[in-house]
Structure formats: structure tokens, C-alpha cells
Scaffold this motif. Structure first.
Motif, mmCIF file in Angstrom:
data_model
loop_
_atom_site.group_PDB
_atom_site.id
_atom_site.type_symbol
_atom_site.label_atom_id
_atom_site.label_comp_id
_atom_site.label_asym_id
_atom_site.label_seq_id
_atom_site.Cartn_x
_atom_site.Cartn_y
_atom_site.Cartn_z
ATOM 1 N N LYS A 282 0.833 -1.206 0.000
ATOM 2 C CA LYS A 282 0.000 0.000 0.000
ATOM 3 C C LYS A 282 0.869 1.259 0.000
ATOM 4 C CE LYS A 282 -3.825 -2.346 2.358
ATOM 5 N NZ LYS A 282 -4.729 -2.351 3.523
ATOM 6 N N ARG A 283 1.829 1.276 -0.897
ATOM 7 C CA ARG A 283 2.788 2.380 -0.954
ATOM 8 C C ARG A 283 2.164 3.643 -1.537
ATOM 9 N NH1 ARG A 283 5.297 -2.062 -3.115
ATOM 10 N NH2 ARG A 283 5.040 -1.177 -5.204
ATOM 11 N N GLN A 284 2.596 4.765 -0.998
ATOM 12 C CA GLN A 284 2.152 6.073 -1.462
ATOM 13 C C GLN A 284 3.370 6.983 -1.527
ATOM 14 O OE1 GLN A 284 -0.338 8.160 1.343
ATOM 15 N NE2 GLN A 284 -1.387 9.301 -0.265
ATOM 16 N N GLU A 285 3.601 7.634 -2.652
ATOM 17 C CA GLU A 285 4.781 8.484 -2.780
ATOM 18 C C GLU A 285 4.537 9.853 -2.155
ATOM 19 O OE1 GLU A 285 6.454 10.144 -6.652
ATOM 20 O OE2 GLU A 285 7.964 8.609 -6.138
ATOM 21 N N LEU A 286 5.511 10.299 -1.372
ATOM 22 C CA LEU A 286 5.482 11.616 -0.756
ATOM 23 C C LEU A 286 6.691 12.397 -1.250
ATOM 24 C CD1 LEU A 286 4.796 10.516 2.946
ATOM 25 C CD2 LEU A 286 3.104 11.059 1.181
ATOM 26 N N VAL A 287 6.529 13.700 -1.447
ATOM 27 C CA VAL A 287 7.606 14.531 -1.969
ATOM 28 C C VAL A 287 7.879 15.678 -1.005
ATOM 29 C CG1 VAL A 287 8.463 15.868 -3.922
ATOM 30 C CG2 VAL A 287 6.883 13.962 -4.328
ATOM 31 N N HIS A 288 9.100 15.735 -0.508
ATOM 32 C CA HIS A 288 9.522 16.835 0.353
ATOM 33 C C HIS A 288 9.543 18.130 -0.462
ATOM 34 C CE1 HIS A 288 12.399 19.325 2.654
ATOM 35 N NE2 HIS A 288 11.966 18.650 3.703
ATOM 36 N N PRO A 289 9.308 19.292 0.171
ATOM 37 C CA PRO A 289 9.366 20.562 -0.577
ATOM 38 C C PRO A 289 10.667 20.777 -1.333
ATOM 39 C CG PRO A 289 8.365 20.922 1.568
ATOM 40 C CD PRO A 289 8.832 19.500 1.559
ATOM 41 N N ASP A 290 11.769 20.178 -0.873
ATOM 42 C CA ASP A 290 13.043 20.303 -1.569
ATOM 43 C C ASP A 290 13.242 19.237 -2.638
ATOM 44 O OD1 ASP A 290 13.714 22.529 -0.136
ATOM 45 O OD2 ASP A 290 14.877 21.445 1.368
ATOM 46 N N GLY A 291 12.258 18.349 -2.794
ATOM 47 C CA GLY A 291 12.313 17.382 -3.877
ATOM 48 C C GLY A 291 12.641 15.961 -3.500
ATOM 49 N N THR A 292 13.095 15.706 -2.288
ATOM 50 C CA THR A 292 13.397 14.343 -1.870
ATOM 51 C C THR A 292 12.114 13.519 -1.819
ATOM 52 O OG1 THR A 292 15.193 15.217 -0.507
ATOM 53 C CG2 THR A 292 14.545 12.925 -0.127
ATOM 54 N N ARG A 293 12.177 12.324 -2.369
ATOM 55 C CA ARG A 293 10.985 11.476 -2.452
ATOM 56 C C ARG A 293 11.121 10.235 -1.571
ATOM 57 N NH1 ARG A 293 7.669 12.458 -7.211
ATOM 58 N NH2 ARG A 293 8.476 14.343 -8.223
ATOM 59 N N VAL A 294 10.005 9.874 -0.945
ATOM 60 C CA VAL A 294 9.918 8.617 -0.215
ATOM 61 C C VAL A 294 8.638 7.915 -0.647
ATOM 62 C CG1 VAL A 294 11.129 9.593 1.781
ATOM 63 C CG2 VAL A 294 8.620 9.511 1.780
ATOM 64 N N GLU A 295 8.617 6.615 -0.436
ATOM 65 C CA GLU A 295 7.367 5.867 -0.529
ATOM 66 C C GLU A 295 7.013 5.400 0.869
ATOM 67 O OE1 GLU A 295 6.468 3.601 -4.527
ATOM 68 O OE2 GLU A 295 8.469 3.034 -3.803
ATOM 69 N N ARG A 296 5.776 5.641 1.237
ATOM 70 C CA ARG A 296 5.288 5.274 2.568
ATOM 71 C C ARG A 296 4.228 4.202 2.418
ATOM 72 N NH1 ARG A 296 0.923 6.537 5.670
ATOM 73 N NH2 ARG A 296 1.224 6.544 7.940
ATOM 74 N N SER B 119 2.570 -6.580 10.799
ATOM 75 C CA SER B 119 3.245 -5.769 11.808
ATOM 76 C C SER B 119 2.430 -4.499 12.023
ATOM 77 C CB SER B 119 4.664 -5.404 11.361
ATOM 78 O OG SER B 119 4.656 -4.284 10.503
ATOM 79 N N ALA B 120 2.811 -3.741 13.052
ATOM 80 C CA ALA B 120 2.135 -2.471 13.329
ATOM 81 C C ALA B 120 2.846 -1.291 12.679
ATOM 82 C CB ALA B 120 2.074 -2.254 14.846
ATOM 83 N N TRP B 121 3.884 -1.563 11.894
ATOM 84 C CA TRP B 121 4.741 -0.481 11.405
ATOM 85 C C TRP B 121 4.218 0.173 10.138
ATOM 86 C CZ3 TRP B 121 8.592 1.530 14.162
ATOM 87 C CH2 TRP B 121 9.204 0.746 15.151
ATOM 88 N N HIS B 122 4.278 1.498 10.121
ATOM 89 C CA HIS B 122 4.257 2.282 8.894
ATOM 90 C C HIS B 122 5.722 2.475 8.502
ATOM 91 C CE1 HIS B 122 -0.022 3.532 9.115
ATOM 92 N NE2 HIS B 122 0.177 3.384 10.416
ATOM 93 N N VAL B 123 6.038 2.294 7.237
ATOM 94 C CA VAL B 123 7.428 2.338 6.781
ATOM 95 C C VAL B 123 7.563 3.361 5.664
ATOM 96 C CG1 VAL B 123 9.345 1.006 5.833
ATOM 97 C CG2 VAL B 123 7.715 -0.100 7.374
ATOM 98 N N ALA B 124 8.568 4.231 5.776
ATOM 99 C CA ALA B 124 8.926 5.139 4.688
ATOM 100 C C ALA B 124 10.282 4.715 4.157
ATOM 101 C CB ALA B 124 8.969 6.585 5.169
ATOM 102 N N ILE B 125 10.384 4.531 2.846
ATOM 103 C CA ILE B 125 11.638 4.085 2.239
ATOM 104 C C ILE B 125 12.143 5.153 1.278
ATOM 105 C CG2 ILE B 125 11.129 1.638 2.532
ATOM 106 C CD1 ILE B 125 10.233 1.503 -0.363
ATOM 107 N N ALA B 126 13.476 5.288 1.212
ATOM 108 C CA ALA B 126 14.068 6.318 0.366
ATOM 109 C C ALA B 126 15.369 5.801 -0.226
ATOM 110 C CB ALA B 126 14.331 7.593 1.159
#
Length: 290
Positions: free
Chosen positions: A29-43, A49-56
């Protein structure tokens, strides 16, 4: 895209596409997030498990890792940070496909050049004790993983010559290091400087840091090593629950870090042995009982 109200619980960082692909395969259930400076993660979520995970995927180098890890920590506010990926072995008994969990990480380039030679000024950062313990527990039930718990060396060098001057320097000055890589110290330092977050470096061995590196890489060793490291990281997360998780009760009572008592069932605290004699219960909010 802005950060959603529910923050990710853990940040898993990589340098290379092959490393990113290995951990991404475990996150649903990944969702891409973009930092205002352009760095991208998928969350997304780690199943079972109980974890939410952000990968970069940050790219190579310790300075880059430090800067971008700091940026992501300040943006996402994770509970823990992992840096996973591949590395070269520095020990004969640490083989290709093995995993090295960093008990500490050395920054190898600090020192002073004198007429008598280069004088090392070692800098070492410890990995999280809690995450290391979870890793030790997790790998016992992973028969396909040969894990080593030892220091990791970080340097801005791709080591492909075991007879080189830098290889001799490592054997002389950092002789207990089991692997060499390029980003771990940067990520670990950022975690330590930003709220003393739990952080751990996990590396799969893809080569022996010698002239056979190109041949090993061509055989697919990087893919296998990255998958092994990602598998151990996932096993650690399934072993180590997020703070405040009600499922903590499955492993019995846990010390309350704020008051020194013992929690039961995730939302009660027993203060026997403390200031009050006899059981006193209360609801825990965050780290402090009401």
C-alpha cells in the motif's frame, strides 16, 4: 505531496536502486510523498506488523546520507532509522551473502597527517542496543541467513583491491570491522543528532573488497546481498514493535521508561517497588502515566 497526519513509524534508507528494490518488495500500500526540496519517499505498511514504513533511495556517500537523513527525520519524525544495502567484506569468515549488523560504525577518514605518518583519530557511533537485540533474536529463526554482529567501516571509497594502501590502513587501524560501505556513518550520525533516534546499519555482503569485486557483482551478488539485508531489517521490525503498541503485552510485562514501573496489557502501569507500596494503576499517554 504533503505528509499525511499519521506519521511513518520507521525510516528505511538505501543508496542504490538494487537496495531500494529489495526493501520495497516488503512494503505494501505504498504512497509516494515529496519533500518541498524534492526528496521522495514511498510510505506504506509492513504486513503482519504495526509499522508504517517510509523508504528512500538517497544515492552514494556519507555526507549526502547525513544531510538527507536529517531532512527526512525532521520531515517525517520516525521512531527509528535503518540504513540497509550491500557492502564489501573485510574478514575471511564474512562471506558473500552473509549479513553484517553494525554494532558500531566507524568514520575511517578522520586523522592527522604527520611526518611520521597518518595518525588515526577514530570516530565511532554505536547502533541502537534495542534494535541490535531485536536483530540477534530475529536471525535465530532465519536459517537462510548467516549474520555477524560487528563494526562496519564507512569511507568514501569503493574498495576493489585487497592489497591497496587503504586496505592495509583498515587492517591496521580498524581491524575488528567486518565490512566496508559508504553511507552508514552519515545516516547514524544524523539519527544521533536528531533526538537520539534508534538507528541501525544492516549490510549484505556482495564482494570481498578485492579484485574479484567486478566478477562478483556480475554474478548477481548485489541483488542477493541486498535481499538478505532487507530480509533481516524486516525481521527486526516484526520483532521490535512501535512504542505505545498495545501488542507489547504479547511478550509479557515491559519496563515503563518514564516512571520505572512495569506496564501490563499495553495501558496499565504497576508501581510496586516504587514510591507507592502496592499496585497503582493508571493510563499511559505517550511516555508518561496520567
Amino acid at each position: 505531496m504533503s505528509v499525511p497526519e499519521t506519521q511513518p513509524a520507521v525510516l528505511v534508507l538505501t543508496a542504490l536502486p538494487v537496495e531500494y528494490a529489495a526493501i520495497r518488495a516488503h512494503v505494501e500500500k505504498r504512497q509516494e510523498l515529496v519533500h518541498p526540496d524534492g526528496t521522495r519517499v514511498e510510505r506504506g505498511r509492513l504486513p503482519d506488523s504495526a509499522w508504517h514504513v517510509a523508504i528512500a533511495e538517497l544515492g552514494m556517500g556519507a555526507e549526502r546520507a547525513a544531510a538527507l537523513t536529517t531532512q527526512l527525520i525532521n520531515w517525517l519524525h520516525p521512531e527509528a532509522v535503518f540504513f540497509i544495502g550491500v557492502a564489501g567484506s573485510l574478514k575471511d569468515d564474512v562471506g558473500i551473502g552473509d549479513v553484517v549488523v553494525g554494532t558500531q560504525v566507524y568514520e575511517i577518514h578522520g586523522g592527522k597527517q604527520t611526518p611520521e605518518g597518518f595518525l588515526v583519530r577514530p570516530k565511532a557511533l554505536p547502533g541502537s542496543h534495542a534494535l541490535e537485540q531485536a536483530a540477534r533474536s530475529a536471525v535465530r529463526d532465519m536459517p537462510g541467513v548467516r549474520a555477524h554482529f560487528m563494526p562496519i567501516a564507512t569511507g568514501d571509497v569503493v574498495l576493489a583491491d585487497a592489497e591497496s594502501e587503504i586496505a592495509a590502513f583498515l587492517r591496521r587501524s580498524y581491524n575488528d570491522a567486518g565490512a566496508i560501505e559508504m553511507e552508514g556513518s552519515g545516516a547514524l550520525r544524523a539519527a544521533h543528532l536528531n533526538g537520539q533516534l534508534d538507528a541501525l546499519v544492516i549490510r549484505g555482503i556482495s564482494d570481498h573488497a578485492d579484485a574479484g569485486k567486478h566478477r562478483a557483482d556480475a554474478s548477481g551478488s548485489q541483488e542477493r546481498a541486498a535481499q538478505q539485508a532487507a530480509g533481516v531489517a524486516v525481521a527486526v521490525l516484526r520483532k521490535q514493535r512501535p512504542r505505545g503498541s498495545s501488542s507489547d503485552s504479547e511478550e509479557g510485562p515491559h519496563p515503563d521508561r518514564a516512571g520505572g514501573g512495569i506496564t501490563y496489557g499495553g495501558d496499565h502501569i504497576d508501581l510496586r517497588g516504587g514510591t507507592f507500596h502496592g499496585p497503582v494503576t493508571g493510563k499511559i499517554v505517550g511516555r508518561h502515566p496520567e
